[in-house]
Each structure stands twice: as structure tokens, then as C-alpha cells.
Write an enzyme that holds these catalytic residues in place. Structure first.
Site, PDB file in Angstrom:
ATOM      1  N   HIS A 354       0.955  -1.298  -0.148  1.00 33.23           N
ATOM      2  CA  HIS A 354      -0.020  -0.024  -0.049  1.00 33.23           C
ATOM      3  C   HIS A 354       0.887   1.361  -0.093  1.00 33.23           C
ATOM      4  O   HIS A 354       1.953   1.315   0.658  1.00 33.23           O
ATOM      5  CB  HIS A 354      -0.677  -0.060   1.230  1.00 33.23           C
ATOM      6  N   ASN A 542       3.629  -0.401   5.817  1.00 33.15           N
ATOM      7  CA  ASN A 542       4.450  -1.410   6.084  1.00 33.15           C
ATOM      8  C   ASN A 542       3.539  -2.722   5.929  1.00 33.15           C
ATOM      9  O   ASN A 542       3.258  -3.447   6.854  1.00 33.15           O
ATOM     10  CB  ASN A 542       4.985  -1.263   7.373  1.00 33.15           C
ATOM     11  N   HIS A 543       3.021  -2.598   4.843  1.00 34.89           N
ATOM     12  CA  HIS A 543       1.993  -3.681   4.460  1.00 34.89           C
ATOM     13  C   HIS A 543       2.672  -4.461   3.170  1.00 34.89           C
ATOM     14  O   HIS A 543       1.569  -4.950   2.342  1.00 34.89           O
ATOM     15  CB  HIS A 543       0.806  -3.249   4.063  1.00 34.89           C
ATOM     16  N   GLN A 544       3.864  -4.911   3.162  1.00 40.39           N
ATOM     17  CA  GLN A 544       4.302  -5.466   2.155  1.00 40.39           C
ATOM     18  C   GLN A 544       3.871  -6.972   1.770  1.00 40.39           C
ATOM     19  O   GLN A 544       3.553  -7.656   3.044  1.00 40.39           O
ATOM     20  CB  GLN A 544       5.851  -5.752   2.258  1.00 40.39           C
TER      21      GLN A 544
END
Length: 610
Positions: A354, A542-544
Site C-alpha cells: 500500500h 508497512n504492508h508488504q
């Protein structure tokens, strides 16, 4: 291997910036000395000093003790006859990480992997070397130790899309029960009935404190026709002061929630500060046999698994471990001199995240409450007040842009909020507002970060070399699809409109109209300006996810099947954010915990039948 409390004080090292100058170090010292005397700081991890004791091999080895791995290890060790080893590259949770108000202090610290992307061509242009940061938790509990704790599951359509893409058993009706299994919702009266659990290991509730301006934003959202209510229930669209993974103002990481209750189990062992360098695979039978590990001193050992190896390293470490093991695209492995065990083209591909852009607003200083010794004592004595929450960051909104399908409950923009933090005087005293050179008070600021929930852009991850301690090469290729930019511009315009509602008038909110230097030649507020701004001041979340994609055999990029088994390798699974075919619509920590719950249940059912 005692289960007794380990109450060592963690003080921030040079890489952790104190929240408010020199005086705050004294404040943090006092706070953490207080916290170390509390039972909630007890050590969940029993170290195995030598791999020869107490077991020479294990039934299951779980690689990575983060949001998913902690759950997997906990659930598998519920079967008393199974011997389970959890291996974590990081250390134990530092004491201060359990204080919600200190959460941003741990980015860039010794418990952060401190990953950087490769130089980007279409994004991160204003960052040093055009490289964006990727904070990831290098600690037991993983990124759930350093994140903002927001509990968001995503939309019903996210999971139905997974299932329709060829992943049976991953529809919303299937995953909901696993969300509820984990959850111990402490505010059942304020959430939608039938969508939440009360008996799980993970406490979920709003923080004890939220600033009054958060309520004003909710009223402003209503002015714009937005719903306010539970975002994890019947409807995903709307605004809320989100629930978070905390209990009474104390962070509950996945390690805190799932490993501490398991601390007395003799069949669960945890190795900290230990790196898995590769999965051991028999090249003839294509069967996973165990793992090779590297201890802090550099010594390597091999540990065997009788049943399975489960890789739960996350979207960066899981594909890295597979590649180091010779599992991945043949051409990538040959470039770095790693023997090919199994040519699997999708490993490291489909990487996405994101991505947002932060807009700033000035706010009336008189409307802000600062952190001072009184509020610090309020937390230490009552676990309430400013330190018991993430402040304005606990507020979020899920909205639809013109690119979203208006008939579906599937918002494509999430609004994150920030700011409203303590200031310090020139003398370092806590609680005073800094002054400009002319003696006037500095203007306080808050931020909104509209974020694209449905990115079209895809990147990849590969190895720089065959050294297992080297960071991998991360190429996210942010904003290479122009629709991603257009969605963000829509989100930015919505955020500005929200700040201009009547409900926010008393706070004197004004948009910061100072242009980004690289974009000052463009008309501020135009589409051209915002495109320039988004590409220069890129704000990835931090949504890898997606780098070990789950999919059917017909999908050339699928790394695992719907049982999370690595294609072409027996007794090897991946369970974490990397398996997501597409990112869910919102924060991903709760989703990773669900993946751990469902994955562990798959293993238990599979081996019970055998």
C-alpha cells in the site's frame, strides 16, 4: 530454559531517537524501570543454548517468530506429542515496545531490519538515493512489536477474490472463523454481532485514550456522508477510532498473545538471535529435511524436522530463504551461484504494498494537550492517558474513490492520521511548545496520509549475492501504473475536503500550502502538482505482501497452493503475508495472524489424518 520473568531494562541505543530531547531519556528510564517490575514483562522465550539439547530433531520447525510464525508455533505445540522449534533472527521484545505511545521510537532501531528499496524510477524521488524505507521487526513478535497496532481485517471481497482466483477454502466465509478464533474482543457491545470472538488469545479493543480531535474528525466524516462504526463487521466502508491489539493500554504483539501462554510447554523451544541460512532439501526426492542455522558467533548447525518446515519470515525474508535454499527462478539463482534445487519462477515476484502520500495541516496550539510528567504518571499508575494510545493515529477512514465500484463494499482508499505529539522546549523540558527565532510559538501540525488499497503496480525481490546475512534486492516499482497515482490524487482531495468541514473549525486547521521544492514550478493543488508530490514524497505503508503468491497450478507465479505447500517441494509450507495473491483492503497484521491460525489448522488436520 526457565519460564521465569526476564525483566531486564531496555534503554534506547543511539539509533533510537528519544521522543523529546535529552530530558526524555530520564523519562524513558523511569518509565521502563517501572514497567520491568510488572508481570506483563515476563520472558515468553526459553532459549535452546545447544541444538543437541534437549532434542536432536523436531517434528516441526517454524522459521520466523513474527505475526504469523508466533501463532503457528503456539498452535502446533498445543499437540503435546509434537516437538516444535521456533527460530527467530531477532531478540526478545524490549520493555518500551509495550507502551503504545512510544511505538515510533523503534523504527530504525536494533529491532528493525532497516530494509531499503533499490533506487526507484517513478516514486521515492525525494528520498536519499530515491530509496524508500521498509521497516520490518527483527524481534520475537516481528513487526507486531513495532507497528501501530491497528486491527483491520480487510473486506469481504478481498477473500472472495482470493477464492475465485483458484484458492478454495480462502473465501470470506472460511477465513472469518479464524479471525474470530484468535480474537478476544473487549468491547463486544460496540461492534457488529456475529463477526467477533471473545475467547481467543489476542485482546482487541480501542486504546484507553484518544484525543478529542479524533471525535471531531468522525463528525466531519459524517458531514461528508460517511458511516461511522465497526470496520471489521457487516460493512467495511466508513470511519472509526480503530480497535487495536492492546489490553488496558499495553501492546499485545503476536508473541505476547500467543507465545507467553505457551511458556510452560516442554515441547516448544525457541531460538532467538539465530538466522536460518537455508532450508535443507533432498535434491532427489525434493523433500524438506530441516534447516541450516547460523548462531550469533557465526557457527552453523543443521536441525532436522520429521514432519514439516514452515517458513514464516514475512514478505521479505520468506522469499529470501527460499532463494537461498535453491528454490526460485533458475536464472536468478544462477546469477548468484546458488545450485538450483527447484525452478520456481514466482518466488520473489508479485511484490506489492500500500502506498500513500502525506499532506500536512497546521492546527491551533491551544487545542493540543502535551505530554508532561503528569500524563507520564497517569500511564505508569493507571495505564491511561497520552501514552496509552497512538493518539490521532488510532483514527482511520475507508473511502471509495471514483475508481471503485460504487455497488460493492470494497473501498480503495484508506486515510491514516498522524501528529498530535508532545513538544519540547529549548531547555529540554517536557510539555512546552518550541519557539521560532522571533519568540513566536511554532505552529503545530497534524497529517493525513491517503493510501491506495488496491495498487496495480507490482515489483520483485531477489538476492544480491549468496551471503545469507546480506539484505535482498527489493524493487517495488511503486507508481509505475498511472492508475495508482490517480487514486492517490482522489484520496488527497478527499482528505482536504474533510479538514474543511464545520466539525473541525474549532481546531483552526489550515492546509500547508508550501510546495514541495521539486514541484514548485507547478500550480499548487493541480493534478499535475499532486502527481509530482506523490512521486517525490512517497509514503509506503508497512504492508508488504505477495512475494510467495498462493495460487493454482495454472498460475505461473504461484509459489504455494491453497494448502500453503510450496509447489514441487514436499513437507515445506509458507505462512505469512507473502502468500497473499492480492493485498487486503487495510492494515495487514490481523490478516497475518489469521493466516497463521488457518495454516496451523491445516497442518493439524493433515497430520491427524495420517
Amino acid at each position: 530454559m526457565s519460564g521465569a520473568c526476564n525483566c531486564s531494562v531496555f534503554l534506547p541505543g543511539p539509533s533510537i531517537a528519544p521522543p523529546c530531547g535529552s530530558a526524555s531519556l530520564t523519562f524513558m528510564s523511569l518509565l521502563q524501570v517501572f514497567l520491568r517490575s510488572q508481570c506483563d514483562i515476563e520472558d515468553p522465550c526459553r532459549r535452546v543454548e545447544s541444538i543437541d539439547s534437549p532434542f536432536s530433531d523436531y517434528d516441526f520447525i517454524v522459521v520466523g517468530g513474527g505475526s504469523a510464525g508466533s501463532v503457528v508455533a503456539s498452535r502446533l505445540s498445543e499437540v503435546p506429542q509434537w516437538k516444535v522449534l521456533l527460530i527467530e533472527a531477532g531478540v526478545n521484545e524490549p520493555t518500551g515496545s509495550q507502551v503504545p505511545g512510544l511505538w515510533v521510537n523503534f523504527f530504525g532501531s536494533s529491532i528493525d531490519w532497516k530494509y531499503k528499496t533499490e533506487p526507484e524510477k517513478m516514486a521515492c524521488l525525494g528520498s536519499v538515493e530515491q530509496r524508500c524505507s521498509w521497516p520490518r521487526g527483527k524481534v520475537i513478535g516481528g513487526t507486531s512489536v513495532i507497528n501501530g497496532m491497528m486491527y483491520m481485517r480487510g473486506s469481504r471481497k478481498d477473500y472472495n477474490d482470493w477464492e475465485q482466483a483458484g484458492n478454495p477454502g480462502w473465501g470470506y466465509k472460511d477465513v472469518l472463523s479464524y479471525f474470530m478464533k484468535s480474537e478476544n474482543n473487549l468491547q463486544m457491545g460496540s461492534v457488529d454481532e456475529g463477526y467477533h470472538g471473545t475467547g481467543g488469545l489476542l485482546p482487541v479493543s480501542q486504546f484507553p485514550y484518544h484525543p478529542p480531535i479524533a471525535e471531531a474528525f468522525l463528525e466531519g466524516a459524517k458531514e461528508l456522508g460517511q458511516r461511522v462504526g465497526d470496520l471489521n463487521g457487516k460493512t467495511h466502508e466508513g470511519f472509526a477510532i480503530a480497535q487495536a491489539t492492546n489490553k488496558n493500554g499495553i501492546r499485545f504483539s503476536s508473541a505476547h498473545a500467543f507465545l507467553r501462554p505457551a511458556k510452560t510447554r516442554t515441547n516448544l523451544h525457541i531460538l532467538l538471535n539465530t538466522t536460518v541460512t537455508r532450508v535443507l532439501v533432498d535434491p532427489k526426492t525434493k523433500k524438506a529435511l530441516g534447516v541450516e542455522i547460523m548462531k550469533p558467533c557465526g557457527k552453523t548447525e543443521q536441525v532436522l524436522a520429521k514432519k514439516e518446515v514452515i517458513v514464516s519470515g514475512g514478505a521479505v525474508n520468506s522469499p529470501q530463504i527460499l532463494l537461498l535454499s535453491g528454490i526460485g527462478p533458475k536464472e536468478d539463482l544462477e546469477k548468484v551461484g546458488i545450485p538450483v534445487v527447484h525452478d520456481l519462477p514466482g518466488v520473489g515476484k508479485n511484490l506489492h504494498n500500500h502506498v500513500g502520500h502525506t499532506i500536512k495541516f497546521y492546527i491551533d496550539n491551544n487545542q493540543v494537550v502535551d505530554l508532561d510528567w503528569a500524563t507520564a504518571m497517569q500511564y505508569m499508575l493507571h495505564r491511561d492517558g497520552l501514552l496509552s494510545s497512538t493518539g490521532l493515529s488510532s483514527l482511520t477512514g475507508m473511502v471509495k474513490s471514483k475508481f471503485a465500484n460504487s455497488s460493492e463494499d470494497h473501498p480503495d482508499i484508506q486515510i491514516f492520521f498522524g501528529g498530535y505529539k508532545a513538544n519540547c522546549a529549548k531547555t529540554g523540558e517536557v510539555g512546552q511548545v518550541l519557539e521560532n527565532e522571533d519568540g513566536s510559538p511554532k505552529k503545530r501540525m497534524i497529517t493525513m496520509t491517503p493510501t491506495n488499497l488496491h495498487p496495480k503496480s507490482r515489483g520483485y525481490l531477489t538476492l544480491k549475492d549468496k551471503n545469507p546475512l546480506s539484505h535482498p534486492k527489493i524493487v517495488p516499482k511503486y507508481l509505475t501504473e498511472i492508475e495508482d497515482v490517480h487514486r492517490l490524487i482522489e484520496g488527497i482531495r478527499f482528505g482536504i475536503k474533510l479538514a474543511e468541514t464545520k466539525a473541525l473549525e474549532e481546531y483552526g486547521i489550515k492546509l500547508d500550502t508550501i510546495p514541495i521544492t521539486a514541484c514548485k514550478h507547478l500550480t499548487f493543488g493541480s493534478d499535475e502538482y499532486w502527481e509530482c508530490a506523490v512521486r517525490h514524497n512517497t509514503a509506503p505503508e508497512n504492508h508488504q505482501a505477495g512475494s510467495c503468491k498462493m495460487g493454482p497450478s495454472s498460475d505461473p507465479l504461484a509459489v504455494v497452493d491453497h494448502q500453503l505447500k510450496v509447489r514441487g517441494i514436499d513437507n515445506l509450507r509458507v505462512m505469512d503475508a507473502s502468500i497473499m495473491p492480492k493485498l487486503t483492503s487495510g492494515n495487514t497484521n490481523a490478516v497475518c495472524i489469521m493466516i497463521g491460525e488457518k495454516g496451523a489448522d491445516m497442518i493439524r488436520k493433515s497430520w491427524s489424518r495420517q
